[in-house]
Design an enzyme around this catalytic site. Structure first.
Site, PDB file in Angstrom:
ATOM      1  CG  HIS A 205      -2.305  -0.581   0.807  1.00 13.56           C
ATOM      2  ND1 HIS A 205      -3.150  -1.183   1.692  1.00 13.56           N
ATOM      3  CD2 HIS A 205      -2.927  -0.632  -0.392  1.00 13.56           C
ATOM      4  CE1 HIS A 205      -4.236  -1.579   1.062  1.00 13.56           C
ATOM      5  NE2 HIS A 205      -4.128  -1.262  -0.205  1.00 13.56           N
ATOM      6  CD  GLU A 447      -9.340 -16.235 -18.789  1.00 12.90           C
ATOM      7  OE1 GLU A 447      -8.479 -15.461 -18.361  1.00 12.90           O
ATOM      8  OE2 GLU A 447     -10.430 -16.402 -18.217  1.00 12.90           O
ATOM      9  CG  ASP A 471      -5.371 -16.817 -16.671  1.00 13.76           C
ATOM     10  OD1 ASP A 471      -4.485 -17.288 -15.931  1.00 13.76           O
ATOM     11  OD2 ASP A 471      -6.367 -16.219 -16.228  1.00 13.76           O
ATOM     12  CB  CYS A 518      -9.438  -7.429 -20.794  1.00 17.20           C
ATOM     13  SG  CYS A 518      -9.780  -9.159 -20.482  1.00 17.20           S
TER      14      CYS A 518
HETATM   15  C1  PEP Z   1      -6.316 -12.493 -18.139  1.00 19.03           C
HETATM   16  O1  PEP Z   1      -6.160 -13.669 -17.830  1.00 19.03           O
HETATM   17  O2  PEP Z   1      -5.640 -11.891 -19.008  1.00 19.03           O
HETATM   18  C2  PEP Z   1      -7.334 -11.684 -17.434  1.00 19.03           C
HETATM   19  C3  PEP Z   1      -7.620 -10.461 -17.810  1.00 19.03           C
HETATM   20  O3  PEP Z   1      -7.913 -12.250 -16.356  1.00 19.03           O
HETATM   21  P1  PEP Z   1      -7.241 -12.282 -14.883  1.00 19.03           P
HETATM   22  O4  PEP Z   1      -5.957 -11.507 -14.945  1.00 19.03           O
HETATM   23  O5  PEP Z   1      -8.234 -11.690 -13.965  1.00 19.03           O
HETATM   24  O6  PEP Z   1      -7.021 -13.747 -14.691  1.00 19.03           O
HETATM   25 MG    MG Z   2      -7.635 -14.671 -16.594  1.00 17.37          MG
END
Ligand code: PEP
Ligand code: MG
Length: 598
Positions: A205, A447, A471, A518
């Site tokens: 933090h 993913e 992932d 993402c």
């Molecule tokens: C990913 O796997 O790229 C993703 C966006 O999901 P997380 O990071 O929450 O597993």
């Molecule tokens: Mg993921």
């Protein structure tokens, strides 16, 4: 990772100390040593039964004082920063009335006649041990927040005493073993040029706060307290994680050059902050934000986010350490939807619990949690949890544009099963006359390599794809995303990863559905450019990274990006590193400022 390298130099006794680049920025100045907090003095003396009620009262008074101190620090912080980090002390404030923490403390006082300090400390250790055993570095850091809270409470039980107050008269670089969030806030911002700490991590933090307050910081610098003396000259590079100790003329000159390049780059980024995302020739590239429940959505307009591309709902579970009620979920999702301008989409991902995201006390039963009962697998085994979440999301969809995202899809059966559950929940709400958007869009995360390979089949049953590179890279290359020992093998530009992204985009195009990315890789401007060239339609990332990536993409013509992507795809027998270098070199010709991006 944290080493001390001695670099001989003709005119100086400069040493380079290396740590973790925790808060971007540069500073030069003299060192002030901020001494370690004294070890807490906690004696184990037992109470007499007659003293129990007085001891409970002492605990209540100390809790009240702790709450007041934390609230006042929090208010001070609210005035100084506007990001999520302003809420950094909320968890500690909540602990002052958290029965999960306080009940065991009171029990130790009442049943085992422990004095209050000892009861607080024993309870804290129970919690911090549980957090320390977690895989997720973010959650491990939350254990330190509990300890920070307990130290304050114990100080107050000992008759008070505020944080170590930093009283600096001259601007300086603070060197410390570690710094608590309270101490970071209490520091006079105009006097603190930078921070160097021996402990700390990217997700602690204090580090988050240093970033929010704009204080350059390098943390995890082994032996810095032994190496650096008060008054020593330091050059702090919070971008590369280096601290030059006792620099000579040549180090100073090189440092000045780096700082000046960085300033030009920052000006370059700021110029495009409020512009919409697109390539230089007008091909639209929407930039959306990755958020979780503790995010301040009001900050999204500041980075001109065009919606939420990923709402990670599991953090609601993790912050409460239980499933939130349907009403709690509905409120959280509705708040996110309402925070956006009308027409901007909120992409709510259903629960992705498991892997390194586990409820306290529920981990450790699977030999390999990343390959276990994670995410959609857990939800399909626990359909009531899934239905409660779907109903909450559907209700929120009556307040604005919502789409729902399914994580960890590996098979067509999973996708059909989860679609069926959504359909059932829609029917149920319709029958009850509860309003929702019955055109709500459904998306699958790509993913897992299997999902990319059957993307053509999956595309027929959803309205969009969102590629989770975090992932996808981990599962394609068999490299644990959170294990620093194998991080060099975690390669977004590996030809296999690029092929899987290409297959996904082609399958989506054939079906006429959009593809977002993402995962964190979308926030690397060079990889982002490659993704757009590969045909990805939109990018979603941590909000503070949007201005940088958008600015770079806005300099690049779409046709050129397609060329770069085509070349990268054709380099099937090249290494990931050489593919990355080739992309970078071509992009630098178009955006010379990338040279200064470190
Ligand atoms: C990913 O796997 O790229 C993703 C966006 O999901 P997380 O990071 O929450 O597993
Ligand atoms: Mg993921």
């Amino acid at each position: 990772m944290t080493t001390v390298r001695h670099e001989p130099h003709e005119t100086s006794a400069a040493k380079i100390l290396t740590g973790i680049a925790a808060s971007r920025g540069y500073a030069s100045g003299s060192a002030v040593i901020f001494r370690t907090e004294q070890e807490l003095q906690i004696s184990d003396f037992s109470l007499s039964p007659d003293d129990v009620s007085a001891e409970l009262e002492r605990l209540e008074n100390a809790l009240a004082l702790t709450r007041i101190q934390l609230q006042s620090l929090s208010q001070e912080l609210e005035k100084r920063i506007s990001g999520n980090e302003a809420a950094v002390l909320n968890g500690q404030i909540m602990m002052t009335s958290d029965p999960e923490f306080l009940a065991p403390c009171r029990k130790l006082i009442c049943d085992e006649l422990q004095n209050a300090k000892s009861a607080v400390w024993h309870t804290t250790q129970h919690f911090t041990r549980a957090f320390a055993a977690m895989n997720d570095p973010y959650l491990r850091e939350r254990g330190k927040d509990i300890e920070d809270f307990a130290r304050r409470l114990i100080r107050n039980l000992s008759g008070g005493g505020e944080d170590r107050i930093a009283r600096f008269t001259q601007p300086c670089i603070v060197v410390a073993d570690d710094i608590s969030p309270g101490e970071t806030i209490a520091m006079p911002k105009d006097k603190i040029l930078g921070l160097v700490t021996e402990k700390g991590s990217l997700t602690s933090h204090s580090t988050l706060l240093a970033r929010a307050l704009g204080i350059p910081a390098v943390v995890g610098v082994a032996n810095c307290l032994k190496e650096i003396n008060p008054g020593d000259e330091l050059l702090l590079d919070g971008v590369s994680g280096k601290v030059i100790h006792n620099p000579g003329a040549s180090e100073r000159k090189a440092f000045t050059k780096v700082v000046s390049h960085s300033k030009s780059f920052q000006t370059f980024v700021e110029e495009g902050r409020q512009l919409p995302g697109s390539t230089s020739d007008g091909h639209p590239v929407p930039f959306l934000a990755n958020v979780s429940a503790d995010c301040r959505m009001t900050d999204l307009p500041k980075v001109a986010a065009e919606g939420i591309g990923l709402y990670r709902t599991e953090y609601l579970w993790l912050s409460l350490n239980r499933e939130p009620s349907e009403q709690e979920q509905e409120e959280a999702y509705t708040a996110a939807v309402r925070s956006l301008p009308l027409g901007n989409v909120t992409t709510i991902r259903i629960l992705d619990l498991g892997g390194d995201k586990l409820l306290r006390g529920e981990g450790g039963t699977e030999p390999n949690p990343f390959l276990g009962n994670r995410s959609i697998r857990y939800l399909l085994k626990n359909p009531d949890v899934l239905r409660r979440q779907f109903r909450s999301i559907l209700r929120a969809s009556s307040h604005g544009k919502v789409q729902v995202l399914y994580p960890m899809i590996a098979t067509i059966e999973e996708l059909r099963a989860v679609n069926l559950e959504l359909h059932r929940c829609m029917t149920e709400l319709r029958e009850k006359g509860i309003p929702f958007d019955d055109q709500i869009k459904r998306g699958a995360m790509i993913e897992i390599p299997a999902a990319a390979l059957i993307a053509g089949t999956l595309a027929k049953e959803v309205d969009f794809f969102s590629i989770g590179t975090n992932d996808l890279i981990q599962y394609t290359l068999a490299v644990d995303r959170s294990n620093s020992a194998v991080s060099r093998l975690y390669q977004p530009t590996h030809p296999a990863v690029l092929q899987l992204i290409h297959l996904t985009v082609q399958a989506a195009k054939a079906r006429g559905i959009p593809v977002a990315v993402c995962g964190e890789a979308a926030a690397d401007p060079i990889f982002a450019a490659l993704l757009i060239g590969l045909g990805v339609n939109e990018l979603s990332m941590a909000p503070n990274l949007i201005p940088l990536v958008k600015r770079v993409i806005r300099q690049l013509p779409y046709a050129e990006l397609q060329e770069i992507a085509k070349e990268a795809l054709s380099r099937q027998s090249d290494s990931a590193a050489s593919i990355a270098t080739a992309c970078r070199n071509r992009l630098i010709n178009l955006v010379p400022e990338l040279l200064y991006l470190r």
